[in-house]
Design an enzyme around this catalytic site. Structure first.
Site, mmCIF file in Angstrom:
data_model
loop_
_atom_site.group_PDB
_atom_site.id
_atom_site.type_symbol
_atom_site.label_atom_id
_atom_site.label_comp_id
_atom_site.label_asym_id
_atom_site.label_seq_id
_atom_site.Cartn_x
_atom_site.Cartn_y
_atom_site.Cartn_z
ATOM 1 N N LYS A 148 -1.625 -0.358 -3.901
ATOM 2 C CA LYS A 148 -1.527 0.943 -4.571
ATOM 3 C C LYS A 148 -0.062 1.327 -4.795
ATOM 4 C CE LYS A 148 -3.740 3.180 -1.375
ATOM 5 N NZ LYS A 148 -4.061 2.036 -0.487
ATOM 6 N N ARG A 195 -8.819 11.032 -0.848
ATOM 7 C CA ARG A 195 -9.385 9.967 -0.025
ATOM 8 C C ARG A 195 -10.785 10.301 0.468
ATOM 9 N NH1 ARG A 195 -4.989 6.654 3.501
ATOM 10 N NH2 ARG A 195 -3.530 7.372 1.944
ATOM 11 N N ARG A 235 -9.534 0.122 10.043
ATOM 12 C CA ARG A 235 -9.028 0.982 8.963
ATOM 13 C C ARG A 235 -9.815 0.755 7.687
ATOM 14 N NH1 ARG A 235 -3.078 -0.482 8.169
ATOM 15 N NH2 ARG A 235 -2.921 1.195 6.670
ATOM 16 N N ARG A 261 4.262 -1.612 10.902
ATOM 17 C CA ARG A 261 3.421 -0.522 11.378
ATOM 18 C C ARG A 261 2.404 -1.045 12.386
ATOM 19 N NH1 ARG A 261 1.565 2.587 5.957
ATOM 20 N NH2 ARG A 261 -0.303 2.732 7.219
ATOM 21 N N ARG A 278 3.647 -7.057 5.973
ATOM 22 C CA ARG A 278 4.281 -5.858 5.403
ATOM 23 C C ARG A 278 5.328 -5.309 6.373
ATOM 24 N NH1 ARG A 278 0.914 -0.801 2.964
ATOM 25 N NH2 ARG A 278 0.087 -0.530 5.077
HETATM 26 N N1 LIG Z 1 -5.438 11.818 1.417
HETATM 27 C C1 LIG Z 1 -5.247 11.773 2.746
HETATM 28 N N2 LIG Z 1 -6.131 12.327 3.587
HETATM 29 C C2 LIG Z 1 -5.962 12.321 4.902
HETATM 30 N N3 LIG Z 1 -4.915 11.733 5.514
HETATM 31 C C3 LIG Z 1 -3.984 11.150 4.729
HETATM 32 C C4 LIG Z 1 -4.101 11.144 3.294
HETATM 33 N N4 LIG Z 1 -3.037 10.482 2.782
HETATM 34 C C5 LIG Z 1 -2.300 10.088 3.821
HETATM 35 N N5 LIG Z 1 -2.859 10.490 5.008
HETATM 36 C C6 LIG Z 1 -2.336 10.275 6.362
HETATM 37 O O1 LIG Z 1 -1.054 9.679 6.255
HETATM 38 C C7 LIG Z 1 -1.032 8.371 6.844
HETATM 39 C C8 LIG Z 1 -0.160 7.444 6.004
HETATM 40 O O2 LIG Z 1 -0.693 7.360 4.696
HETATM 41 P P1 LIG Z 1 -0.279 6.173 3.737
HETATM 42 O O3 LIG Z 1 -1.024 6.380 2.474
HETATM 43 O O4 LIG Z 1 1.192 6.064 3.665
HETATM 44 O O5 LIG Z 1 -0.766 4.889 4.482
HETATM 45 P P2 LIG Z 1 -2.235 4.400 4.858
HETATM 46 O O6 LIG Z 1 -3.230 5.479 4.740
HETATM 47 O O7 LIG Z 1 -2.147 3.749 6.166
HETATM 48 O O8 LIG Z 1 -2.614 3.407 3.743
HETATM 49 P P3 LIG Z 1 -1.850 2.213 3.060
HETATM 50 O O9 LIG Z 1 -1.838 1.108 4.060
HETATM 51 O O10 LIG Z 1 -2.767 2.027 1.934
HETATM 52 O O11 LIG Z 1 -0.463 2.612 2.664
HETATM 53 C C9 LIG Z 1 -2.485 7.973 6.911
HETATM 54 O O12 LIG Z 1 -2.742 7.046 7.949
HETATM 55 C C10 LIG Z 1 -3.168 9.313 7.186
HETATM 56 O O13 LIG Z 1 -3.006 9.687 8.547
HETATM 57 N N1 LIG Z 2 1.543 -11.739 -1.203
HETATM 58 C C1 LIG Z 2 1.369 -10.616 -1.927
HETATM 59 N N2 LIG Z 2 1.750 -9.444 -1.418
HETATM 60 C C2 LIG Z 2 1.576 -8.331 -2.195
HETATM 61 C C3 LIG Z 2 1.027 -8.392 -3.500
HETATM 62 N N3 LIG Z 2 1.005 -7.125 -3.991
HETATM 63 C C4 LIG Z 2 1.503 -6.321 -3.033
HETATM 64 N N4 LIG Z 2 1.876 -7.045 -1.956
HETATM 65 C C5 LIG Z 2 2.432 -6.623 -0.681
HETATM 66 O O1 LIG Z 2 1.298 -6.236 0.113
HETATM 67 C C6 LIG Z 2 1.634 -5.126 0.957
HETATM 68 C C7 LIG Z 2 0.684 -3.973 0.617
HETATM 69 O O2 LIG Z 2 1.012 -3.470 -0.659
HETATM 70 P P1 LIG Z 2 1.193 -1.904 -0.866
HETATM 71 O O3 LIG Z 2 1.663 -1.679 -2.258
HETATM 72 O O4 LIG Z 2 1.979 -1.340 0.263
HETATM 73 O O5 LIG Z 2 -0.358 -1.473 -0.757
HETATM 74 P P2 LIG Z 2 -1.044 -0.085 -0.373
HETATM 75 O O6 LIG Z 2 -1.227 -0.078 1.113
HETATM 76 O O7 LIG Z 2 -2.348 -0.143 -1.099
HETATM 77 O O8 LIG Z 2 -0.156 0.993 -0.883
HETATM 78 C C8 LIG Z 2 3.109 -4.815 0.701
HETATM 79 O O9 LIG Z 2 3.869 -5.490 1.696
HETATM 80 C C9 LIG Z 2 3.351 -5.406 -0.702
HETATM 81 O O10 LIG Z 2 4.705 -5.797 -0.851
HETATM 82 C C10 LIG Z 2 0.637 -9.684 -4.009
HETATM 83 O O11 LIG Z 2 0.149 -9.826 -5.133
HETATM 84 N N5 LIG Z 2 0.833 -10.744 -3.183
#
Ligand SMILES: Nc1ncnc2c1ncn2[C@@H]1O[C@H](COP(=O)(O)OP(=O)(O)OP(=O)(O)O)[C@@H](O)[C@H]1O
Ligand SMILES: Nc1nc2c(ncn2[C@@H]2O[C@H](COP(=O)(O)OP(=O)(O)O)[C@@H](O)[C@H]2O)c(=O)[nH]1
Length: 251
Positions: free
Chosen positions: A46, A120, A198, A187, A154
């Site tokens: 994303k 979400r 998750r 992380r 990551r």
């Molecule tokens: N729309 C939301 N609703 C509830 N909590 C949220 C929302 N967006 C973010 N958060 C909170 O912020 C934290 C970090 O969000 P972030 O989107 O950066 O990473 P993530 O949810 O772990 O997903 P990703 O690995 O896709 O980046 C989440 O773990 C959650 O606690």
């Molecule tokens: N190997 C690989 N890594 C990717 C690709 N696209 C994204 N990533 C990596 O995968 C991880 C997750 O992507 P991120 O954009 O943070 O995803 P999000 O958690 O959905 O926001 C990051 O470390 C990116 O750099 C891909 O096509 N191939």
């Protein structure tokens, strides 16, 4: 009415979120303001896709996770509440994130924007409905094994939210943020054992949100294992709604 919407018209990974104070060039022919959302499980790309869209199309990339992290240090009520949830890797309550996002969207009434991480839950989607009519929802469907591999590789720069991947977009110097030279961290919740839980939680919460947007005919799903292969389709979709400010070839 959508902030920025005129009458009945429907109107930011290497760098996860572009500097929001920077002026974003908007082509003169874009008469409506685009309201878009990118959905997908953790690791689906994303942030990576949003950052590309933001740069190519001059949209503001608005990451709920980044807003939350920024709010933590501010001493405000939302920050204090959110911290307890973020530390445990839990979703913050709908009313907390919704209030935060509504305030951020209100500040961007005159800009094209793209939401990353919000909504979400169905409750959040309904709150968004109350202020805005979305034009486009992009859903990224990536196989579980790929998500697990990506997340375990990551590395993030906590202060800015910049994200790296040791294979896909490594930092110039291993373990160090390109812009600040500060150390990168992994992380806790990107560990393989945490990822499965998750993903389960994501699916449960996201299903009704997807169904809602599907029923409205605004959901566009993209499946694959590589962001670079999905990207041209996303680019084509966006190009049908808003003129690009940069050509597709430049990643
Ligand atoms: N729309 C939301 N609703 C509830 N909590 C949220 C929302 N967006 C973010 N958060 C909170 O912020 C934290 C970090 O969000 P972030 O989107 O950066 O990473 P993530 O949810 O772990 O997903 P990703 O690995 O896709 O980046 C989440 O773990 C959650 O606690
Ligand atoms: N190997 C690989 N890594 C990717 C690709 N696209 C994204 N990533 C990596 O995968 C991880 C997750 O992507 P991120 O954009 O943070 O995803 P999000 O958690 O959905 O926001 C990051 O470390 C990116 O750099 C891909 O096509 N191939």
């Amino acid at each position: 009415m959508c902030p920025g919407g005129a009458g009945g018209a429907r109107p930011g990974r290497l760098t996860r979120v572009p500097p929001r104070s920077a002026p974003v060039p908007v082509p003169a022919m874009a008469s409506k303001l685009l309201r878009a959302v990118v959905l997908g499980p953790p690791g689906s790309g994303k942030g990576t896709v949003c950052e590309r869209i933001a740069r190519r199309f001059g949209l503001q990339h608005l990451s709920s996770g980044q807003f939350l992290r920024e709010s933590l240090g501010g001493g405000g009520e939302a920050g204090a509440l959110a911290q307890q949830y973020l530390e445990r890797g839990l979703l913050v309550p709908d009313h907390v994130i919704t209030r935060l996002m509504m305030a951020e969207l209100e500040k961007r009434r005159e800009q094209h924007w793209l939401l990353d991480g919000f909504p979400r839950t169905l409750g959040q989607a309904k709150a968004l409905d109350g202020i805005c009519q979305l034009d486009l929802v992009i859903s990224l469907n990536i196989p579980f094994e790929t998500l697990k591999d990506r997340l375990s590789a990551r590395w993030v720069h906590p202060a800015s939210g910049r994200v790296y991947n040791m294979d896909f977009n490594p930092p110039h110097t291993q373990g160090v943020d390109d812009l600040t030279g500060e150390p990168l961290v992994q992380r806790e919740d990107d560990r393989p054992e945490a990822v499965a839980a998750r993903l389960r939680k994501y699916k449960d919460a996201a299903k009704p949100v997807m169904e809602l947007y599907k029923s409205r005919g605004i959901l566009h799903s993209f499946s694959g294992t590589e962001t670079n292969k999905i990207w041209p389709y996303v680019y084509t979709l966006l190009s049908s709604r808003i003129p690009p400010v940069l050509p597709e070839e430049e990643h």
